[in-house]
Design a protein around this motif. Sequence first.
Motif, PDB file in Angstrom:
ATOM      1  N   HIS A 314     133.869  29.515  22.758  1.00  0.00           N
ATOM      2  CA  HIS A 314     132.735  30.341  22.330  1.00  0.00           C
ATOM      3  C   HIS A 314     131.394  29.799  22.803  1.00  0.00           C
ATOM      4  CE1 HIS A 314     135.527  32.548  19.821  1.00  0.00           C
ATOM      5  NE2 HIS A 314     135.927  31.417  19.263  1.00  0.00           N
ATOM      6  N   GLY A 315     131.396  28.687  23.549  1.00  0.00           N
ATOM      7  CA  GLY A 315     130.155  28.131  24.068  1.00  0.00           C
ATOM      8  C   GLY A 315     129.305  27.425  23.030  1.00  0.00           C
ATOM      9  N   HIS A 316     129.896  27.067  21.886  1.00  0.00           N
ATOM     10  CA  HIS A 316     129.121  26.396  20.836  1.00  0.00           C
ATOM     11  C   HIS A 316     128.957  24.901  21.093  1.00  0.00           C
ATOM     12  CE1 HIS A 316     130.464  29.816  17.907  1.00  0.00           C
ATOM     13  NE2 HIS A 316     129.491  30.191  18.726  1.00  0.00           N
ATOM     14  N   LEU A 317     129.802  24.342  21.940  1.00  0.00           N
ATOM     15  CA  LEU A 317     129.723  22.907  22.228  1.00  0.00           C
ATOM     16  C   LEU A 317     128.715  22.684  23.343  1.00  0.00           C
ATOM     17  CD1 LEU A 317     133.514  21.942  22.126  1.00  0.00           C
ATOM     18  CD2 LEU A 317     131.851  21.967  20.268  1.00  0.00           C
ATOM     19  N   ARG A 318     127.627  22.049  22.986  1.00  0.00           N
ATOM     20  CA  ARG A 318     126.534  21.858  23.939  1.00  0.00           C
ATOM     21  C   ARG A 318     126.397  20.377  24.284  1.00  0.00           C
ATOM     22  NH1 ARG A 318     123.801  26.683  23.891  1.00  0.00           N
ATOM     23  NH2 ARG A 318     124.244  28.024  22.088  1.00  0.00           N
ATOM     24  N   PRO A 319     126.349  20.047  25.564  1.00  0.00           N
ATOM     25  CA  PRO A 319     126.181  18.646  25.955  1.00  0.00           C
ATOM     26  C   PRO A 319     124.961  18.028  25.293  1.00  0.00           C
ATOM     27  CG  PRO A 319     126.774  19.974  27.846  1.00  0.00           C
ATOM     28  CD  PRO A 319     126.534  20.933  26.723  1.00  0.00           C
ATOM     29  N   GLY A 320     125.154  16.788  24.823  1.00  0.00           N
ATOM     30  CA  GLY A 320     124.094  16.090  24.114  1.00  0.00           C
ATOM     31  C   GLY A 320     124.341  15.992  22.626  1.00  0.00           C
ATOM     32  N   LEU A 321     125.176  16.883  22.067  1.00  0.00           N
ATOM     33  CA  LEU A 321     125.494  16.809  20.645  1.00  0.00           C
ATOM     34  C   LEU A 321     126.416  15.620  20.371  1.00  0.00           C
ATOM     35  CD1 LEU A 321     126.190  20.575  19.792  1.00  0.00           C
ATOM     36  CD2 LEU A 321     124.093  19.262  19.382  1.00  0.00           C
ATOM     37  N   THR A 322     126.301  15.055  19.183  1.00  0.00           N
ATOM     38  CA  THR A 322     127.168  13.947  18.777  1.00  0.00           C
ATOM     39  C   THR A 322     128.345  14.483  17.971  1.00  0.00           C
ATOM     40  OG1 THR A 322     125.877  13.568  16.762  1.00  0.00           O
ATOM     41  CG2 THR A 322     125.267  12.315  18.736  1.00  0.00           C
ATOM     42  N   ALA A 323     129.396  13.679  17.925  1.00  0.00           N
ATOM     43  CA  ALA A 323     130.613  14.094  17.213  1.00  0.00           C
ATOM     44  C   ALA A 323     131.345  12.868  16.712  1.00  0.00           C
ATOM     45  CB  ALA A 323     131.523  14.913  18.133  1.00  0.00           C
ATOM     46  N   GLN A 324     132.005  13.028  15.583  1.00  0.00           N
ATOM     47  CA  GLN A 324     132.931  12.020  15.076  1.00  0.00           C
ATOM     48  C   GLN A 324     134.328  12.405  15.539  1.00  0.00           C
ATOM     49  OE1 GLN A 324     130.693   9.333  13.949  1.00  0.00           O
ATOM     50  NE2 GLN A 324     132.641   9.065  12.930  1.00  0.00           N
TER      51      GLN A 324
END
Length: 507
Positions: A314-324
Amino acid sequence: MNAKYLKLAVLTLVLLAVGAAGGYWWANHAQISPSPAKTASSPAQAERKPLYWYDPMVPQQHFDKPGKSPFMDMALIPKYADDSGNKAEAGSVKIDPRVVQNLGMRTASVTRGSLTPKLEATGVLAFNERDVSIVQARAAGFVERVFARAPGDVVAAGSPLVSLLVPEWSGAQQEFLALKKSGDAGLMDAARQRMQVLGMPSQLIQQVERSGVPHPVVTVSFPMSGVIRELDVRAGMTVTSGQTLAKVNGLGTVWLDVAVPEALAQQIRVGQSAQARLPALPGEVIQGRVTDILPEANLDTRTLKVRVELPNKHGHLRPGLTAQVQLADSNQQSVLLVPTEAIIRTGKGAMVMVAESGGHYRPVEVQTGAEAGGQTAVLSGLSEGQKVVTSGQFLIDSDASLQGIFAAADAPDTSADAAPAPAPPQAPTPVALHEAEGRIVGIGKSKVTIDSGPFKTLNMPAMTMRFPLANTHLIHGFKVGDKVRVGVRQTDSGLVIERLEKNGGAK
């Protein structure tokens, strides 16, 4: 009147004499013929007789009566006669069932199952550098128009980028149209091949052949959907053949670059499943997999970079975001499992207290593996179905140490046709350490003075004492006033420090 008072006094004296005689008779008969109830209760009320008194710091020294220890500032501890029967023939201790019940001791079975250790780490989303397209000019020309584009724009496949005027293509197209009118098929094929060699797209060649007019201006489009990473073209500029006009990065998948501590590198494998949770998408769990383990470690953080590929439907994952991210080992193997609380950590390894029949408990050295979900894998020392103590094992271990019973390696082989294993080389028997917290008040060459709290497993109160060191390197980095946790081993000559840790971290 005087006679009346005289008679009253004589009667009183007679009654007192009769009462005294009755009391004397009752006392004598009560001692000779006690009641059955008192006779039955007298053995239970008999006081336990100590064999001797001793100082836990110097257990080999025995004393005939209680008092203060000559070695340190504490009272001597009694050793009772019935304690000598607690030592079993098979190197175990026997605990009275009433004591077990009063202490609330619990046991658990050694089971066989799969242990899936999970590793938690933090990562940052990045573009998938394998999903990249470069837009170039196929021939030299002039930029007539640049469509409204900018770096960072998301574009669809086939969207126009720029209109180019290519003079060289115009002459080739006119030559082809002239040969077409002549009707010479061979010459037409040669002219068509020349246009292809000049870099003309096949769609443009077909358009010229259908329309019958030249098309020197060509529109360059994006070959794939994604985000514009680079845009190096402006209206009016001249471009050369092979010049890069734009760079497009696809968004169908993204990379999650995870920093994994180097100590956990052995737990990571390509193909492992991963679960990512982003603060930007609360409540959503995204499934991915490990695609690469980069060969170079970060010298500053001492971590390895692990690359996890995540779908971005869905294109919600944007480079630069952090994740566990949580990495799980999909290669599950059947191993022996015990509750982690049953493990007793010693200065040289680990051990458990095995519960046997008849109220006997035996210390056994074990080799532990991975730990997850309150369960620890046991690689050797136990067999499936055995009972281990999960609560109160430290008290049993203390009693076993006082009786000279220590853990020995015991790795049974349950297979019926297994060949007998060769005898392992003799090694020093590991013993459980007795631990307490305290503060360093003095440091010598091979000894350290500690104001310690109580050693609960030795039943010793808080005290200040000078302890010898098993290794002089143990005191390296410590100073007077440091708060420490000390682990001592009981020897024939007293307590010796085997482990010394600062409260803030191990030393």
